[in-house]
Design an enzyme around this catalytic site. Structure first.
Site, mmCIF file in Angstrom:
data_model
loop_
_atom_site.group_PDB
_atom_site.id
_atom_site.type_symbol
_atom_site.label_atom_id
_atom_site.label_comp_id
_atom_site.label_asym_id
_atom_site.label_seq_id
_atom_site.Cartn_x
_atom_site.Cartn_y
_atom_site.Cartn_z
ATOM 1 N N ARG A 27 0.833 -1.207 0.000
ATOM 2 C CA ARG A 27 0.000 0.000 0.000
ATOM 3 C C ARG A 27 0.873 1.265 0.000
ATOM 4 O O ARG A 27 0.533 2.278 0.622
ATOM 5 C CB ARG A 27 -0.962 -0.003 1.194
ATOM 6 C CG ARG A 27 -2.353 0.501 0.847
ATOM 7 C CD ARG A 27 -3.285 0.450 2.037
ATOM 8 N NE ARG A 27 -3.736 -0.898 2.342
ATOM 9 C CZ ARG A 27 -4.032 -1.354 3.554
ATOM 10 N NH1 ARG A 27 -3.900 -0.574 4.604
ATOM 11 N NH2 ARG A 27 -4.444 -2.582 3.732
ATOM 12 N N ARG A 31 -3.246 6.707 1.291
ATOM 13 C CA ARG A 31 -3.777 7.913 1.925
ATOM 14 C C ARG A 31 -2.806 8.621 2.864
ATOM 15 O O ARG A 31 -3.069 9.733 3.288
ATOM 16 C CB ARG A 31 -5.064 7.562 2.687
ATOM 17 C CG ARG A 31 -6.232 7.264 1.765
ATOM 18 C CD ARG A 31 -7.483 6.898 2.540
ATOM 19 N NE ARG A 31 -7.383 5.575 3.141
ATOM 20 C CZ ARG A 31 -8.312 5.042 3.944
ATOM 21 N NH1 ARG A 31 -9.389 5.749 4.255
ATOM 22 N NH2 ARG A 31 -8.160 3.833 4.431
ATOM 23 N N ARG A 40 -6.903 11.506 -5.506
ATOM 24 C CA ARG A 40 -8.140 10.794 -5.164
ATOM 25 C C ARG A 40 -9.323 11.770 -5.152
ATOM 26 O O ARG A 40 -10.425 11.436 -5.623
ATOM 27 C CB ARG A 40 -7.946 10.126 -3.812
ATOM 28 C CG ARG A 40 -9.170 9.683 -3.054
ATOM 29 C CD ARG A 40 -9.775 8.416 -3.591
ATOM 30 N NE ARG A 40 -10.831 7.943 -2.712
ATOM 31 C CZ ARG A 40 -12.006 8.525 -2.536
ATOM 32 N NH1 ARG A 40 -12.294 9.640 -3.181
ATOM 33 N NH2 ARG A 40 -12.912 8.004 -1.716
ATOM 34 N N ASP A 77 -7.267 -2.628 -6.931
ATOM 35 C CA ASP A 77 -7.892 -3.221 -5.753
ATOM 36 C C ASP A 77 -8.116 -4.702 -6.023
ATOM 37 O O ASP A 77 -8.383 -5.081 -7.160
ATOM 38 C CB ASP A 77 -9.229 -2.526 -5.458
ATOM 39 C CG ASP A 77 -9.756 -2.907 -4.088
ATOM 40 O OD1 ASP A 77 -10.512 -3.912 -4.004
ATOM 41 O OD2 ASP A 77 -9.439 -2.235 -3.103
ATOM 42 N N TYR A 154 -15.232 -12.230 0.299
ATOM 43 C CA TYR A 154 -15.990 -11.028 -0.045
ATOM 44 C C TYR A 154 -17.209 -11.366 -0.906
ATOM 45 O O TYR A 154 -18.280 -10.776 -0.765
ATOM 46 C CB TYR A 154 -15.103 -10.036 -0.792
ATOM 47 C CG TYR A 154 -14.153 -9.269 0.087
ATOM 48 C CD1 TYR A 154 -14.599 -8.180 0.843
ATOM 49 C CD2 TYR A 154 -12.807 -9.611 0.167
ATOM 50 C CE1 TYR A 154 -13.733 -7.465 1.644
ATOM 51 C CE2 TYR A 154 -11.925 -8.898 0.971
ATOM 52 C CZ TYR A 154 -12.393 -7.825 1.711
ATOM 53 O OH TYR A 154 -11.532 -7.118 2.505
#
Length: 354
Positions: A27, A31, A40, A77, A154
């Site tokens: 990652r 952020r 973003r 992702d 998921y």
């Protein structure tokens, strides 16, 4: 394609000699970087960011502009694959990813099909090509996918979960249906990763984020065999060199010996295992990637540097180590602490090589 100026990462994955321990961060485009947050915001949503090859390229390159990292990783992702299978991925504000059409009925499971990555996932393939061009041979590009088991979690739960009750109920009550989901998803991942390799990915990684919540018997039935099938199905050589394969099961340190035998070139480690112990157990079979606790990066540059030195010393002399975190970097990480980490690994690791 342009020849690589820095192939240290690829050589370490193949346990070839290197001048220092290469590193990248799970990652690493995220952020914690203000420039990522700005891009973003321009994109309007996380999914828009993923589905725009130009913006995905922009954020993939951002950490490389700041830090002397040895690899770029495709910005995407893991849930793009089930989205391409028709499950309807969306992100609820503050709640994470969800699916509009999770797998609930037997007929839905039986109807599941592997998508053509050049059609439904064209935006990812195009992003890989664009990132490779933008990197211009500076460092290698890593492609990736979620593992079949993690994606299936998921797909069945419809969102993240603390208990995984729905997927465990299906797994134990109807193992035939669970294996069907896993088989179709495995083929989807093989096709997807091979499309990334064809487009320019020079190493690939399979993230088994939720495999560690299984019992040993369940892990050896429902997760690891499908990752082994992926390893066997991947393109092994491209542009005249080997394409290394990395597997990472978070919480998988109990099963390192079995994971090391799945056909991967490197095994990713979380922070629960001492890297020196992992090396003694499996380091003569595979390279190791890891394994700093990302929480250390919330502290001070001095603490970060000390922990990096401790991990390097634990691994010890020789090749086959790619320095990384034991999981993804926190959004609250001060960028200066990452700079301290990169500088420490680059300078201190040289004593363990040559």
């Amino acid at each position: 394609m342009t020849s690589l100026k820095n192939d240290t990462f690829l050589r370490a994955l193949l346990r070839e000699p290197t001048d220092y321990t290469p590193m990248w961060l799970m990652r690493q485009a995220g952020r914690y970087l203000p420039e990522y947050c700005a891009t973003r915001a321009r994109a309007g949503s996380f999914l828009n960011l993923c589905k725009s090859p130009a913006l995905a390229t922009e954020v993939t390159l951002q950490p490389l502009a700041r830090y002397d990292l040895d690899a770029a990783i495709l910005f995407s992702d893991i849930l793009t694959v089930p989205d391409a299978m028709g499950l309807g991925l969306y992100f609820a504000e503050g709640e994470g990813p969800k699916f509009e059409r999770p797998l609930r009925e037997e007929w839905e499971i039986r109807a599941l099909a592997a998508p053509d990555p050049h059609d439904k996932l064209r935006y990812v393939v195009d992003a890989v090509s664009e990132i490779r061009r933008a990197l211009d041979g500076s460092v290698p590009l890593i492609g990736f996918s979620g593992s079949p088991f993690t994606l299936s979690c998921y797909m069945v739960e419809g969102e993240g979960s603390d208990t995984y009750a729905k997927v465990k109920k299906l797994m134990y009550a109807r193992p035939d249906l669970m294996h069907h989901i896993l088989s179709v998803t495995t083929q989807a991942v093989i096709d997807y990763l091979n499309a990334q390799i064809e487009a320019g990915a020079q190493a690939v990684m399979v993230f088994d984020s939720w495999g560690g919540m299984l019992t040993q018997a369940a892990y050896l039935e429902f997760s690891l065999p499908y990752m082994a099938r992926i390893m066997a199905g991947l393109t092994r050589e491209r542009e005249g060199r080997q394409v290394p394969r990395i597997v990472f099961t978070k919480g998988g340190s109990l099963w390192l010996e079995q994971i090391a035998a799945c056909g991967a070139d490197a095994v990713g480690l979380d922070w629960a295992v001492e890297i020196g112990d992992a090396r003694r157990r499996i380091g003569d079979k595979v390279a190791l990637q890891g394994n700093m606790d990302p929480s250390i990066l919330l502290t001070t540059p001095e603490a970060v540097s000390a922990e990096a030195k401790r991990i390097l010393a634990s691994y010890g002399p020789g090749t086959g180590h790619v320095f990384n975190l034991g999981h993804g970097i926190s959004q609250f990480t001060p960028p200066d602490n990452v700079a301290a980490l990169v500088e420490t690994v680059k300078s201190d690791s040289r004593r363990y090589h040559g």
